[in-house]
Design an enzyme around this catalytic site. Structure first.
Site, PDB file in Angstrom:
ATOM      1  N   GLU A 102       0.828  -1.192   0.000  1.00 13.26           N
ATOM      2  CA  GLU A 102       0.000   0.000   0.000  1.00 13.26           C
ATOM      3  C   GLU A 102       0.868   1.250   0.000  1.00 13.26           C
ATOM      4  OE1 GLU A 102      -3.780  -1.452   2.688  1.00 13.26           O
ATOM      5  OE2 GLU A 102      -1.920  -0.966   3.744  1.00 13.26           O
ATOM      6  N   CYS A 103       0.638   2.129  -0.959  1.00 15.15           N
ATOM      7  CA  CYS A 103       1.227   3.471  -1.003  1.00 15.15           C
ATOM      8  C   CYS A 103       2.756   3.438  -0.908  1.00 15.15           C
ATOM      9  CB  CYS A 103       0.607   4.344   0.089  1.00 15.15           C
ATOM     10  SG  CYS A 103       0.788   6.123  -0.198  1.00 15.15           S
TER      11      CYS A 103
END
Length: 469
Positions: free
Chosen positions: A338-339
């Site tokens: 994530e990210c």
């Protein structure tokens, strides 16, 4: 039998009113008094939640009407408050600000859903009698809100405080629970994502984050009516005992090992995400991108968000660990990023000063920008079946990133999720996919996507079995 949970929500009129500093001061003051504090953060924020956890010496959970159903909000409050003396919920943005003009998912909406009294923090800079009009307006703006008191922040002196208090007492029935002076310096400085993270905190004039939090507690003891605040929390209505378990069914035996990167560079994880993986049968192994120690054998990998751009040079030089990450992906292990984790999986990461080679799982790069490139709640649809989400599954989440993906329109890229709300990696898509690796800018919460953890663990089990053949 109904459950009594002393609790309150600390809200603000907008972002930047000082409610986080007040929340930290109260949480720390109650903790130092010997109270067991259950801290909560409204909204998808990681950094404020981490600081609240440090202040209360307890893990902080997020409460969000966008992620969580009404029953799940109740369940989180009940389960995470068990055995605690008081629950403190910090709001986000303005009291009535939500994801649309109706105020959906606002702090006020959360207060109504949890039947919890609200204490409003107001920045009184260059304002006197007008504060009474603001308080009166907040009382009557929406029905069903229990505005139990106000805290006046950034007051200029005794005369200023006197006029403020007298105006509120004359024109409203809302008690003033304290009046804070303007701080000469902020014990916890801010950066581009809000408060500076505890991972990067250098202590400024306080020596450590613990001493800075103690200073905020001293401020709260001196300037706030803690006894009145405790009384408001104790008067909160009892909640229903009939709430669902956070995770359905009995916990499964932990027969697979899933690594998760948790260090100064990457540490954005909701505690419930890790709990969901353990409940589904995973033994969690904490890993680091910054240490040169070889990684142990794992059956899957979870890479959360954080600040890889701050540590890009150290990450890039740690080729052994980056190679291990890439080899896991190439071997078919389930890898979810994530990210910030997505940024590490790319070919390179650009900053103002340099371009740093990353793991090279995806043939794209990212570059850090001065302004947010994605901010807010997200809604995505899985357009293909992956080990993490079934085709057609809806994925609720949020994004908050200052980087942007370069080369995102390459024909060879495989996107697994269509963005119905939010930006994602770009061009309306998120979730770059290769082998059993899925990565993008979207952050998810396990309680909003309950299939994620069981599918992740099952994929790790299959990978382990294939490797053992």
């Amino acid at each position: 039998m109904p459950i009594t949970i002393p609790r309150f929500i600390l809200a603000g009129l907008s972002g930047g009113t000082g409610k986080t500093i007040v929340s930290l001061g109260l949480a720390r003051a109650f903790h130092l008094r010997g109270l067991r504090v259950a801290p909560f953060k409204k909204g998808p924020d990681y950094i404020d939640a981490k600081w609240l956890g440090l202040a209360a010496d307890s893990v902080c959970s997020n409460l969000d009407p966008f992620f969580h159903t009404d029953s799940m909000l109740q369940s989180l409050l009940v389960h995470k408050s068990a055995g605690r003396d008081i629950s403190l919920i910090e709001g986000n943005r303005g009291l009535f600000d939500g994801k649309d003009r109706h105020g959906s998912c606002s702090t006020a909406e959360l207060a109504r859903k949890l039947d919890t009294p609200v204490i409003l923090t107001i920045d009184c800079t260059k304002m006197t009698r007008t504060v009474a009009a603001i308080v009166q307006g907040c009382v009557h703006f929406e029905q069903g809100l229990n505005l139990a008191g106000v805290i006046l922040n950034r007051t200029a002196g005794e005369r200023h405080r006197s006029v403020l208090k007298e105006s509120i007492e004359e024109h409203t029935d809302i008690p003033v629970l304290g009046m804070l002076p303007k701080l000469k310096d902020n014990p916890i400085p801010e950066r581009h994502m809000g408060l500076m993270s505890d991972q990067e905190y250098d202590g400024t004039d306080y020596g450590s984050e613990q001493k800075a939090l103690d200073a905020l507690a001293t401020m709260a003891e001196e300037w706030l009516d803690l006894e009145a605040i405790l009384k408001i929390a104790s008067a909160a209505p009892a909640t229903s005992q009939q709430v669902p378990q956070l995770f359905p069914g009995d916990p499964k035996p932990r027969n697979v090992r899933i690594g998760y990167v948790h260090d100064a560079a990457l540490w954005f994880y909701y505690p419930e995400n890790l709990e969901a993986l353990e409940h589904a049968g995973a033994e969690l192994v904490r890993l680091s991108l910054l240490s040169d120690e070889p990684w142990p054998e794992v059956d899957g990998l979870y890479i959360g968000g954080g600040f890889p751009e701050v540590f890009a040079d150290r990450i890039a030089k740690n080729r052994g660990v980056l190679d291990s990450l890439r080899h896991l992906s190439e071997a078919g292990a389930p890898v979810y990023a994530e990210c910030g984790g997505f940024m590490v999986l790319c070919d390179y990461l650009k900053t103002d000063d340099n371009t740093y080679p990353m793991a090279g799982v995806f043939p794209v790069g990212t570059t850090f920008c001065q302004r947010p490139q994605g901010l807010g709640y997200t809604e995505a649809v899985a357009v293909r079946d992956t080990v993490f989400f079934p085709e057609g599954g809806r994925v609720l989440g949020h994004e908050f990133h200052y980087s942007v993906c370069l080369d995102k329109e390459k024909e060879a890229l495989d996107y697994a999720m269509r963005m119905d709300r939010g930006k994602g990696v770009g061009i309306g898509w998120d979730g770059l996919h290769v082998n059993n690796t899925l990565a993008g800018y979207n952050h998810t919460h396990a309680l909003a996507v309950p299939e994620w953890a069981p599918r992740f663990v099952e994929a790790a089990k299959l990978f382990r079995e294939s490797r053992d053949l």
